[in-house]
Design an enzyme around this catalytic site. Structure first.
Site, PDB file in Angstrom:
ATOM      1  N   ASN A  29       2.709  10.042   0.049  1.00 53.54           N
ATOM      2  CA  ASN A  29       2.833   9.358   0.771  1.00 53.54           C
ATOM      3  C   ASN A  29       3.214   8.128  -0.987  1.00 53.54           C
ATOM      4  O   ASN A  29       2.399   7.240  -1.378  1.00 53.54           O
ATOM      5  CB  ASN A  29       2.537   8.593   1.566  1.00 53.54           C
ATOM      6  CG  ASN A  29       2.468   7.166   1.955  1.00 53.54           C
ATOM      7  OD1 ASN A  29       3.369   6.565   1.299  1.00 53.54           O
ATOM      8  ND2 ASN A  29       1.279   7.191   3.445  1.00 53.54           N
ATOM      9  N   LYS A  88       4.035   5.219  -0.291  1.00 57.56           N
ATOM     10  CA  LYS A  88       3.596   3.394  -0.296  1.00 57.56           C
ATOM     11  C   LYS A  88       4.870   2.339  -0.719  1.00 57.56           C
ATOM     12  O   LYS A  88       5.841   2.804  -1.352  1.00 57.56           O
ATOM     13  CB  LYS A  88       2.117   3.594  -0.825  1.00 57.56           C
ATOM     14  CG  LYS A  88       1.346   4.416   0.369  1.00 57.56           C
ATOM     15  CD  LYS A  88      -0.403   3.957   0.023  1.00 57.56           C
ATOM     16  CE  LYS A  88      -0.715   5.305   0.960  1.00 57.56           C
ATOM     17  NZ  LYS A  88      -2.311   4.548   1.238  1.00 57.56           N
ATOM     18  N   HIS A 104       0.300   5.541   9.906  1.00 58.50           N
ATOM     19  CA  HIS A 104      -0.009   5.349   9.220  1.00 58.50           C
ATOM     20  C   HIS A 104      -1.277   4.405   9.907  1.00 58.50           C
ATOM     21  O   HIS A 104      -1.089   3.138  10.526  1.00 58.50           O
ATOM     22  CB  HIS A 104       0.273   5.397   7.747  1.00 58.50           C
ATOM     23  CG  HIS A 104      -0.287   5.142   6.717  1.00 58.50           C
ATOM     24  ND1 HIS A 104      -0.824   4.479   5.529  1.00 58.50           N
ATOM     25  CD2 HIS A 104      -0.904   6.434   6.106  1.00 58.50           C
ATOM     26  CE1 HIS A 104      -2.286   4.440   5.112  1.00 58.50           C
ATOM     27  NE2 HIS A 104      -1.512   5.996   4.892  1.00 58.50           N
ATOM     28  N   GLU A 119      -2.855   2.848   7.647  1.00 54.38           N
ATOM     29  CA  GLU A 119      -2.312   1.078   7.102  1.00 54.38           C
ATOM     30  C   GLU A 119      -0.959  -0.235   8.296  1.00 54.38           C
ATOM     31  O   GLU A 119      -1.388  -1.521   8.548  1.00 54.38           O
ATOM     32  CB  GLU A 119      -1.609   1.629   5.676  1.00 54.38           C
ATOM     33  CG  GLU A 119      -2.079   0.965   4.625  1.00 54.38           C
ATOM     34  CD  GLU A 119      -2.094   1.965   3.633  1.00 54.38           C
ATOM     35  OE1 GLU A 119      -0.770   2.629   3.311  1.00 54.38           O
ATOM     36  OE2 GLU A 119      -3.103   2.350   2.982  1.00 54.38           O
ATOM     37  N   GLU A 154      -6.869  10.661   8.656  1.00 54.11           N
ATOM     38  CA  GLU A 154      -7.115  10.194   7.788  1.00 54.11           C
ATOM     39  C   GLU A 154      -8.609   9.364   7.926  1.00 54.11           C
ATOM     40  O   GLU A 154      -7.823   7.853   8.729  1.00 54.11           O
ATOM     41  CB  GLU A 154      -5.785   9.390   6.930  1.00 54.11           C
ATOM     42  CG  GLU A 154      -4.540  10.441   6.593  1.00 54.11           C
ATOM     43  CD  GLU A 154      -3.499  10.103   5.459  1.00 54.11           C
ATOM     44  OE1 GLU A 154      -3.266  10.278   4.319  1.00 54.11           O
ATOM     45  OE2 GLU A 154      -2.300   8.831   5.738  1.00 54.11           O
ATOM     46  N   GLY A 199      -7.820   4.892  -0.204  1.00 52.45           N
ATOM     47  CA  GLY A 199      -7.194   4.481  -1.427  1.00 52.45           C
ATOM     48  C   GLY A 199      -8.929   3.980  -2.024  1.00 52.45           C
ATOM     49  O   GLY A 199      -8.849   3.186  -3.157  1.00 52.45           O
ATOM     50  N   SER A 210      -8.130  10.104  -0.130  1.00 58.89           N
ATOM     51  CA  SER A 210      -8.524   9.983  -1.588  1.00 58.89           C
ATOM     52  C   SER A 210      -7.973  11.489  -2.308  1.00 58.89           C
ATOM     53  O   SER A 210      -9.496  11.970  -2.661  1.00 58.89           O
ATOM     54  CB  SER A 210      -9.604   9.449  -2.036  1.00 58.89           C
ATOM     55  OG  SER A 210      -9.640   8.255  -2.159  1.00 58.89           O
TER      56      SER A 210
HETATM   57  P1  PGA Z   1      -4.987   8.000  -0.699  1.00 58.18           P
HETATM   58  O1  PGA Z   1      -4.433   7.446   0.881  1.00 58.18           O
HETATM   59  O2  PGA Z   1      -4.933   8.950  -1.196  1.00 58.18           O
HETATM   60  O3  PGA Z   1      -4.628   7.078  -1.973  1.00 58.18           O
HETATM   61  O4  PGA Z   1      -5.912   7.488  -0.215  1.00 58.18           O
HETATM   62  C1  PGA Z   1      -3.591   8.682   1.490  1.00 58.18           C
HETATM   63  C2  PGA Z   1      -2.447   7.836   2.464  1.00 58.18           C
HETATM   64  O5  PGA Z   1      -3.265   6.882   2.460  1.00 58.18           O
HETATM   65  O6  PGA Z   1      -2.123   8.389   3.335  1.00 58.18           O
END
Ligand code: PGA
Length: 250
Positions: free
Chosen positions: A9, A11, A94, A96, A166, A172, A212
């Protein structure tokens, strides 16, 4: 046997030139990888990346989608527009989107149903915040997100659904759930699928872990019975980190 599924992803990163270069490098370096692979660039780079990935083993994904095919939806992108660009997978729910843009389970469910109706594959993201984890509400949160998110989805459509667990506190942040912690929730996720659709469907469900994921923790996570792949954010932005993740070997 479930085919491992590694998805990146991107983003809100990468202009078209950067996206093109990254997609070209991934296409070359990931040729021959036996796992299912996908990258989801931002909308503005979908056409560019789609052109590069043609004929490769990497699917083109989108990071979100409108709950409607066309009409007065300023700023939104329809599933038909995504399909027109060669997108075959869409990430929905997601964290976010849920937490920064107020997406509710009901809205996410509308998107899930429409995406499946339009023949797109869906990665449905679920996961708890740190507060919810500390209040021992992980299973409850995940169960609600899954039940609401999958409402009206038939058993036949389920083969086009991947669940991504997740934990929000791991996204992140550099904090990964331990393989034990992740596997415990993945087991619960599979039990919820069994409750909703039966054991046969649950057995087939691909459940990704996200939060992560890095080259040095992917093997430990993927070694668990109920962890079938990864949804990768930060580490999907460079071949040095995404390629070893995508090439993981149990
Ligand atoms: P990250 O993001 O690997 O940077 O933690 C995962 C995600 O948001 O799908």
């Amino acid at each position: 046997m479930r085919t491992p599924f590694i998805a990146g992803n991107w983003k809100m990163h990468m202009d078209r030139a950067e996206a093109k270069a990254l997609a070209q490098a991934m296409k070359t370096e990931l040729a021959g990888v036996p796992h299912k692979l996908m990258v989801a660039p931002p909308f503005t780079a979908l056409e560019t990346v789609g052109a590069v990935l043609q004929g490769s083993n990497i699917l083109l994904g989108a990071q979100n989608m409108a709950p409607a095919t066309s009409g007065a939806h300023t700023g939104e992108i329809s599933p038909l527009m995504l399909k027109d660009l060669g997108v075959s997978v869409v990430i929905l729910g997601h964290s976010e989107r849920r937490h920064s843009y107020g997406e509710t389970d009901a809205l996410i469910n509308e998107k899930v149903r429409l995406a499946l109706q339009e023949g797109l594959e869906v990665i449905l993201c679920v996961g708890e915040t740190l507060e919810e984890r500390e209040a021992n509400r992980v299973n409850q949160v995940v169960e609600t997100q899954m039940k609401e998110g999958l409402k009206g989805v038939t058993a036949d459509q389920l083969e086009n659904v991947t669940i991504a667990y997740e934990p929000v506190w791991a996204i992140g942040t550099g904090k990964t759930a331990t393989p034990d912690d992740a596997d415990a929730v993945h087991t619960t996720v599979r039990e919820i699928v069994a409750d909703l659709y039966g054991a046969g469907e649950a057995d087939k469900m691909v459940i990704q872990y996200g939060g992560s994921v890095k080259p040095d923790n992917v093997k430990g996570l993927m070694g668990r019975d109920n962890i079938d792949g990864a949804l990768v954010g930060g580490a999907s932005l460079k071949t040095e980190t995404f390629v070893p993740i995508a090439q993981f070997d149990r």
